[in-house]
Design a protein around this motif. Structure first.
Motif, PDB file in Angstrom:
ATOM      1  N   SER A   1       0.842  -1.204   0.000  1.00 44.55           N
ATOM      2  CA  SER A   1       0.000   0.000   0.000  1.00 44.55           C
ATOM      3  C   SER A   1       0.872   1.248   0.000  1.00 44.55           C
ATOM      4  N   TYR A   2       1.252   1.719   1.190  1.00 41.96           N
ATOM      5  CA  TYR A   2       2.078   2.915   1.271  1.00 41.96           C
ATOM      6  C   TYR A   2       3.450   2.701   0.623  1.00 41.96           C
ATOM      7  N   GLY A   3       3.955   1.476   0.663  1.00 38.38           N
ATOM      8  CA  GLY A   3       5.235   1.179   0.025  1.00 38.38           C
ATOM      9  C   GLY A   3       5.187   1.376  -1.470  1.00 38.38           C
ATOM     10  N   VAL A   4       4.065   0.987  -2.081  1.00 41.24           N
ATOM     11  CA  VAL A   4       3.879   1.179  -3.523  1.00 41.24           C
ATOM     12  C   VAL A   4       3.812   2.666  -3.852  1.00 41.24           C
ATOM     13  N   LEU A   5       3.081   3.420  -3.038  1.00 47.32           N
ATOM     14  CA  LEU A   5       2.984   4.865  -3.255  1.00 47.32           C
ATOM     15  C   LEU A   5       4.356   5.525  -3.143  1.00 47.32           C
ATOM     16  N   ALA A   6       5.156   5.074  -2.185  1.00 48.41           N
ATOM     17  CA  ALA A   6       6.506   5.607  -2.038  1.00 48.41           C
ATOM     18  C   ALA A   6       7.335   5.324  -3.282  1.00 48.41           C
ATOM     19  N   ALA A   7       7.208   4.098  -3.797  1.00 47.88           N
ATOM     20  CA  ALA A   7       7.954   3.725  -5.003  1.00 47.88           C
ATOM     21  C   ALA A   7       7.513   4.555  -6.203  1.00 47.88           C
ATOM     22  N   LEU A   8       6.222   4.775  -6.345  1.00 52.51           N
ATOM     23  CA  LEU A   8       5.691   5.530  -7.477  1.00 52.51           C
ATOM     24  C   LEU A   8       6.003   7.027  -7.380  1.00 52.51           C
ATOM     25  N   SER A   9       6.284   7.492  -6.165  1.00 53.26           N
ATOM     26  CA  SER A   9       6.579   8.919  -5.994  1.00 53.26           C
ATOM     27  C   SER A   9       7.881   9.310  -6.676  1.00 53.26           C
TER      28      SER A   9
ATOM     29  N   LYS B   1      -1.643  -7.870  -5.879  1.00 51.57           N
ATOM     30  CA  LYS B   1      -0.792  -7.442  -4.763  1.00 51.57           C
ATOM     31  C   LYS B   1       0.652  -7.882  -4.979  1.00 51.57           C
ATOM     32  N   LYS B   2       0.855  -9.074  -5.538  1.00 47.58           N
ATOM     33  CA  LYS B   2       2.205  -9.559  -5.811  1.00 47.58           C
ATOM     34  C   LYS B   2       2.922  -8.656  -6.812  1.00 47.58           C
ATOM     35  N   ILE B   3       2.189  -8.187  -7.809  1.00 48.57           N
ATOM     36  CA  ILE B   3       2.773  -7.326  -8.845  1.00 48.57           C
ATOM     37  C   ILE B   3       3.205  -5.990  -8.254  1.00 48.57           C
ATOM     38  N   ILE B   4       2.316  -5.366  -7.471  1.00 48.50           N
ATOM     39  CA  ILE B   4       2.656  -4.042  -6.932  1.00 48.50           C
ATOM     40  C   ILE B   4       3.716  -4.143  -5.830  1.00 48.50           C
ATOM     41  N   GLN B   5       3.689  -5.255  -5.083  1.00 49.16           N
ATOM     42  CA  GLN B   5       4.725  -5.451  -4.073  1.00 49.16           C
ATOM     43  C   GLN B   5       6.096  -5.618  -4.728  1.00 49.16           C
ATOM     44  N   LYS B   6       6.143  -6.345  -5.827  1.00 51.38           N
ATOM     45  CA  LYS B   6       7.399  -6.535  -6.559  1.00 51.38           C
ATOM     46  C   LYS B   6       7.957  -5.186  -7.016  1.00 51.38           C
ATOM     47  N   HIS B   7       7.053  -4.302  -7.458  1.00 48.53           N
ATOM     48  CA  HIS B   7       7.473  -2.962  -7.891  1.00 48.53           C
ATOM     49  C   HIS B   7       8.065  -2.182  -6.710  1.00 48.53           C
ATOM     50  N   ALA B   8       7.409  -2.285  -5.568  1.00 44.13           N
ATOM     51  CA  ALA B   8       7.902  -1.585  -4.371  1.00 44.13           C
ATOM     52  C   ALA B   8       9.267  -2.118  -3.946  1.00 44.13           C
ATOM     53  N   PHE B   9       9.421  -3.442  -3.915  1.00 43.38           N
ATOM     54  CA  PHE B   9      10.690  -4.052  -3.542  1.00 43.38           C
ATOM     55  C   PHE B   9      11.812  -3.614  -4.491  1.00 43.38           C
ATOM     56  N   LYS B  10      11.523  -3.627  -5.789  1.00 43.94           N
ATOM     57  CA  LYS B  10      12.534  -3.310  -6.799  1.00 43.94           C
ATOM     58  C   LYS B  10      13.025  -1.876  -6.675  1.00 43.94           C
ATOM     59  N   ASN B  11      12.118  -0.954  -6.358  1.00 44.54           N
ATOM     60  CA  ASN B  11      12.463   0.462  -6.338  1.00 44.54           C
ATOM     61  C   ASN B  11      12.942   0.972  -4.982  1.00 44.54           C
ATOM     62  N   ALA B  12      12.814   0.160  -3.950  1.00 42.83           N
ATOM     63  CA  ALA B  12      13.238   0.589  -2.616  1.00 42.83           C
ATOM     64  C   ALA B  12      14.767   0.653  -2.527  1.00 42.83           C
ATOM     65  N   THR B  13      15.251   1.655  -1.837  1.00 38.35           N
ATOM     66  CA  THR B  13      16.680   1.753  -1.543  1.00 38.35           C
ATOM     67  C   THR B  13      17.036   0.830  -0.385  1.00 38.35           C
ATOM     68  N   LEU B  14      16.103   0.740   0.584  1.00 41.94           N
ATOM     69  CA  LEU B  14      16.286  -0.075   1.783  1.00 41.94           C
ATOM     70  C   LEU B  14      14.958  -0.737   2.119  1.00 41.94           C
ATOM     71  N   ILE B  15      15.025  -2.012   2.515  1.00 43.42           N
ATOM     72  CA  ILE B  15      13.817  -2.744   2.908  1.00 43.42           C
ATOM     73  C   ILE B  15      13.995  -3.208   4.345  1.00 43.42           C
ATOM     74  N   HIS B  16      13.052  -2.854   5.193  1.00 40.76           N
ATOM     75  CA  HIS B  16      13.123  -3.260   6.596  1.00 40.76           C
ATOM     76  C   HIS B  16      12.418  -4.595   6.803  1.00 40.76           C
ATOM     77  N   ALA B  17      13.133  -5.536   7.412  1.00 38.80           N
ATOM     78  CA  ALA B  17      12.528  -6.753   7.953  1.00 38.80           C
ATOM     79  C   ALA B  17      12.709  -6.634   9.461  1.00 38.80           C
ATOM     80  N   TRP B  18      11.631  -6.397  10.180  1.00 36.02           N
ATOM     81  CA  TRP B  18      11.749  -6.175  11.624  1.00 36.02           C
ATOM     82  C   TRP B  18      12.139  -7.450  12.360  1.00 36.02           C
ATOM     83  N   GLY B  19      12.112  -8.582  11.654  1.00 31.42           N
ATOM     84  CA  GLY B  19      12.534  -9.845  12.259  1.00 31.42           C
ATOM     85  C   GLY B  19      12.869 -10.855  11.173  1.00 31.42           C
TER      86      GLY B  19
END
Length: 356
Positions: free
Chosen positions: A80-88, A114-132
């Motif tokens: 959701s917000y991750g996709v918007l961040a990527a598209l920004s 959801k898998k498609i938009i999540q993939k876009h967010a992952f690809k465009n992120a500089t950093l991805i947080h995994a809290w665990g």
């Protein structure tokens, strides 16, 4: 020197979000600008309105970026917000997965989308947080570049959640601190205490939080004849929670899905003995009958038996809570972890300015 700005996309009122943003203010000296969708997703009509709002959200976010000129964008929930961040298009950009996977519910007809938009967010992120650690499993399955993934919980404030437990050791004083939603299975917890009550075991059960299951749970407590021993505290100020934890000697949590539970860490820091569901998100932190107990999902009989076993094994339980506190101090200290995260953000911003 000009203070650096971060645009946070997400539900800024949530405890997890506040830990994240407050930590960045405190340990990174960042100014935080927040934006979130206004329509809740609690009912079907609201979900439709939220989708409509989502389609225009990017325009608003780009306006904020143009006006405020943030140095970085961060966002919670990759779908959701991750996709918007990527598209920004704003860099650097960090996104955080909130659960074991953000592809939830797994039965959703929207899962392929959801898998498609999540993939876009992952690809465009500089950093991805995994809290665990459990969050990295779905990331690896989605072919994420794991070099971009930071595995580190935000942590909890150990000056608030102290190891000064005052619970009566001769009585089961249990606490539940999860939202009253179906996926947290409060009904299973109530049924287990109903079984303990039939065996003549004395206890008190404090349920903190609010949600759509409240009325049903109160009715169930009456049906089980334990309403005088169950205390529904509703939604409380976060400042009240440490005291309630310190008055409890058992922490119970029975979710059917879990990413990283700050409430589990808070309980462990407060010398509450943890009994949680046997799912991947909890297995990262709890080993059965080593530092807590793991319960099969939806098994109220097992939960009742394991609570009783732990209560009878006092020496074992005392050793566990002391070790758990040490573990939290070593690995989940908010002051240490948030300073690491804030420093990483400064590095990313510096790198982006150098290459621009």
């Amino acid at each position: 020197m000009k203070k650096r700005k971060i645009l946070f996309l997400g539900e800024s009122y949530r405890a997890d979000a506040l830990t994240w943003t407050n930590g960045l203010k405190e340990f990174g000296d960042f100014e935080i600008i927040s934006w979130e969708l206004k329509t809740p997703s609690d009912t079907f009509p609201n979900r439709i309105l939220r989708i409509f709002e989502f389609t225009f959200a990017l325009i608003k976010i780009k306006e904020i970026i143009k006006l405020q000129q943030p140095d970085m964008v961060i966002a919670e929930r990759t779908t959701s917000y991750g996709v918007l961040a990527a598209l920004s298009g704003k860099k650097p950009m960090a996104i955080a997965q909130q659960g074991r996977t953000d592809l939830w519910p797994e039965s959703s007809i929207l899962l392929p989308f959801k898998k498609i938009i999540q993939k876009h967010a992952f690809k465009n992120a500089t950093l991805i947080h995994a809290w665990g650690p459990v969050m990295t499993i779905s990331m690896a399955a989605a072919n994420v570049d794991m070099n971009k993934v930071m595995v580190l919980p935000k942590g909890i404030d150990l000056t608030k959640f102290v190891n000064k437990n005052t619970a009566n050791p001769e009585k089961i004083s249990a606490i539940v601190t999860r939202s009253l939603l179906p996926e947290y299975r409060h009904d299973i917890i109530l049924k287990s205490f109903g079984l303990l009550n039939k065996k003549g075991v004395d206890f008190s059960l404090t349920i903190v939080g609010d949600g759509k299951q409240l009325s049903n749970l109160k009715d169930l407590a009456k049906k089980l004849n334990i309403e005088k021993k169950v205390f529904f505290r509703g939604r409380i100020q976060n400042t009240e929670l440490p005291k309630l934890l310190q008055q409890s000697n058992f922490y119970i949590s029975m979710p059917i899905t879990e990413g990283v539970s700050a409430s589990l860490f808070e309980a462990m820091a407060s010398n509450c003995y943890p009994i949680v569901t046997d799912i991947a998100g909890n297995q990262s932190w709890i080993t059965h009958r080593k530092n807590g107990q793991l319960i099969t999902v939806d098994d109220s009989n097992m939960l009742a038996n394991e609570i009783l076993w732990a209560f009878k094994n006092t020496t074992y339980r005392k050793e566990c809570v002391l070790n758990n506190r040490k573990f939290i101090e070593d690995h989940v200290d908010y002051k240490i972890n948030m300073e690491i995260i804030a420093n990483k953000y400064h590095e990313l911003i510096n790198s982006a300015k150098t290459t621009s």
